[in-house]
Design an enzyme around this catalytic site. Structure first.
Site, PDB file in Angstrom:
ATOM      1  N   SER A  69       3.553  -1.993  10.660  1.00 30.03           N
ATOM      2  CA  SER A  69       5.054  -1.839  10.685  1.00 30.03           C
ATOM      3  C   SER A  69       5.755  -3.182  10.185  1.00 30.03           C
ATOM      4  CB  SER A  69       5.277  -1.553  12.333  1.00 30.03           C
ATOM      5  OG  SER A  69       5.049  -0.333  12.477  1.00 30.03           O
ATOM      6  N   GLY A  79       3.000  -0.855   4.372  1.00 30.89           N
ATOM      7  CA  GLY A  79       2.946   0.427   4.054  1.00 30.89           C
ATOM      8  C   GLY A  79       4.508   0.743   3.505  1.00 30.89           C
ATOM      9  N   GLU A  97      -6.599   4.759   7.690  1.00 31.49           N
ATOM     10  CA  GLU A  97      -6.406   6.036   7.146  1.00 31.49           C
ATOM     11  C   GLU A  97      -7.810   6.457   6.804  1.00 31.49           C
ATOM     12  OE1 GLU A  97      -2.675   5.626   5.158  1.00 31.49           O
ATOM     13  OE2 GLU A  97      -2.077   5.060   7.407  1.00 31.49           O
ATOM     14  N   GLY A 104       2.797   2.383  11.042  1.00 35.30           N
ATOM     15  CA  GLY A 104       3.574   3.478  10.750  1.00 35.30           C
ATOM     16  C   GLY A 104       4.377   3.890  12.040  1.00 35.30           C
ATOM     17  N   GLU A 148      -5.212  -4.809  10.489  1.00 33.61           N
ATOM     18  CA  GLU A 148      -4.035  -3.552  10.577  1.00 33.61           C
ATOM     19  C   GLU A 148      -4.568  -2.887  12.005  1.00 33.61           C
ATOM     20  OE1 GLU A 148      -2.053  -2.635   6.822  1.00 33.61           O
ATOM     21  OE2 GLU A 148      -3.807  -1.325   7.119  1.00 33.61           O
ATOM     22  N   HIS A 157      -9.254   1.159   5.103  1.00 35.84           N
ATOM     23  CA  HIS A 157      -8.234   1.383   5.484  1.00 35.84           C
ATOM     24  C   HIS A 157      -8.499   2.116   6.788  1.00 35.84           C
ATOM     25  CE1 HIS A 157      -3.987   2.415   6.476  1.00 35.84           C
ATOM     26  NE2 HIS A 157      -3.615   1.386   5.669  1.00 35.84           N
ATOM     27  N   ASN A 182       0.667  -1.299   0.012  1.00 35.75           N
ATOM     28  CA  ASN A 182       0.041  -0.113   0.012  1.00 35.75           C
ATOM     29  C   ASN A 182       0.873   1.292   0.103  1.00 35.75           C
ATOM     30  OD1 ASN A 182      -1.646   2.064   0.616  1.00 35.75           O
ATOM     31  ND2 ASN A 182      -2.447   1.520   2.462  1.00 35.75           N
ATOM     32  N   TRP A 183       0.974   1.927  -1.307  1.00 39.73           N
ATOM     33  CA  TRP A 183       1.980   3.058  -1.191  1.00 39.73           C
ATOM     34  C   TRP A 183       1.404   4.354  -0.703  1.00 39.73           C
ATOM     35  CZ3 TRP A 183       4.413   2.257  -6.837  1.00 39.73           C
ATOM     36  CH2 TRP A 183       5.481   1.157  -6.739  1.00 39.73           C
ATOM     37  N   LYS A 184       0.077   4.151  -0.324  1.00 38.82           N
ATOM     38  CA  LYS A 184      -0.512   5.556   0.300  1.00 38.82           C
ATOM     39  C   LYS A 184      -0.131   6.474  -0.699  1.00 38.82           C
ATOM     40  CE  LYS A 184      -0.220   3.386   4.679  1.00 38.82           C
ATOM     41  NZ  LYS A 184       0.069   3.431   6.158  1.00 38.82           N
TER      42      LYS A 184
HETATM   43  P1  13P Z   1       3.232   0.450   7.733  1.00 41.26           P
HETATM   44  O1  13P Z   1       3.457  -0.641   7.136  1.00 41.26           O
HETATM   45  O2  13P Z   1       3.902   1.641   7.302  1.00 41.26           O
HETATM   46  O3  13P Z   1       3.147   0.437   9.084  1.00 41.26           O
HETATM   47  O4  13P Z   1       1.570   0.702   7.240  1.00 41.26           O
HETATM   48  C1  13P Z   1       0.881  -0.236   7.133  1.00 41.26           C
HETATM   49  C2  13P Z   1      -0.388   0.117   6.438  1.00 41.26           C
HETATM   50  O5  13P Z   1      -1.230   0.854   6.702  1.00 41.26           O
HETATM   51  C3  13P Z   1      -0.700  -0.796   5.165  1.00 41.26           C
HETATM   52  O6  13P Z   1      -1.885  -0.422   4.676  1.00 41.26           O
END
Ligand code: 13P
Length: 247
Positions: free
Chosen positions: A208, A229, A92, A168, A162, A90, A8-10
């Site tokens: 993470s 992420g 976010e 993060g 998640e 998600h 997931n590149w956000k």
């Molecule tokens: P991180 O791997 O940066 O913690 O993010 C996880 C995430 O939100 C994947 O969708």
């Protein structure tokens, strides 16, 4: 079950950066490799991987088919540019953009109607974890998101656990926590649908994940793969994690 690794590149990377990543990607057929870049990269990246087993998808989509929804993207538009899966719910989206469980349910229904594979994200935040509400939160998220579905609608579904406190933060969930929550998700799916559906639906872990903790998590029987992420932005780290998945 084949293990899946999902990036997931956000809100990161330009088209050129996305294509350079793909040029250096080292994938093998025995691992399901999924990448969800920003919308603007989907078409170029989907064309690049055509004919391979790598899938390019979206990080979100609208719960509506078309209409006056400024800034939104429909499932038809996603399919039109070659997206072959979509991430829904998600944290976010839930926490920053205030998507409710009901809106997420509408998106799930849209994905099912349009036959696009989806990954539904669920997970508790730190406060809920500390209050021992993990199971209640997750059950609620699953029950609402899947309220209008029957067993056959889950054949293209994956679930990602998640925990918000692990996203993060570098604060990865222990294999024991992940195992317990994944078994709980299976129980909820068994109650809602059937044992067979529960065992067949892939459950990914996200939060993470990086090469240092990847194997211990992905080798668990209850874990069908990882949703990554930060560490998925670096192709060397991503390749390293793909290699860690055994045949
Ligand atoms: P991180 O791997 O940066 O913690 O993010 C996880 C995430 O939100 C994947 O969708």
């Amino acid at each position: 079950m084949k293990k899946n690794i999902v990036a997931n590149w956000k809100m990161h990377k330009t088209r050129q950066e996305g294509l350079s990543f793909l040029a250096a990607l080292d994938h093998t057929e025995h691992v399901g490799v999924y990448i969800a870049p920003p919308f603007t990269l989907i078409q170029d990246m989907a064309e690049f991987v055509r004919g391979t087993s790598v899938r390019i998808g979206a990080q979100n989509m609208s719960g509506h088919n078309s209409g006056a929804f400024t800034g939104e993207i429909s499932v038809t538009m996603l399919k039109d540019v070659g997206a072959s899966f979509v991430i829904l719910g998600h944290s976010e989206r839930r926490n920053i953009f205030l998507e409710s469980d009901e809106e997420i349910a509408a998106k799930v229904e849209r994905a099912v109607c349009e036959n696009i594979p989806f990954i539904l994200c669920v997970g508790e935040d730190r406060e809920e974890k500390n209050a021992d509400e993990t199971q209640e939160v997750i059950k609620n998220q699953l029950v609402t998101a899947f309220s209008s579905l029957t067993e056959k609608h889950l054949k293209n579904a994956q679930i990602a656990y998640e925990p918000v406190w692990a996203i993060g933060t570098g604060d990865v969930a222990t294999p024991q926590i992940v195992d317990e929550v994944h078994m709980f998700i299976q129980e909820v799916l068994s109650e809602m649908f059937s044992r067979e559906t529960a065992l067949r639906t892939p459950i990914l872990y996200g939060g993470s994940v990086k090469p240092e903790n990847f194997s211990a998590l992905v080798e668990l029987k209850s874990v069908s793969g990882a949703l990554i992420g930060g560490a998925s932005l670096d192709v060397k780290l991503f390749n390293q994690m793909i290699k860690m998945i055994k045949d």
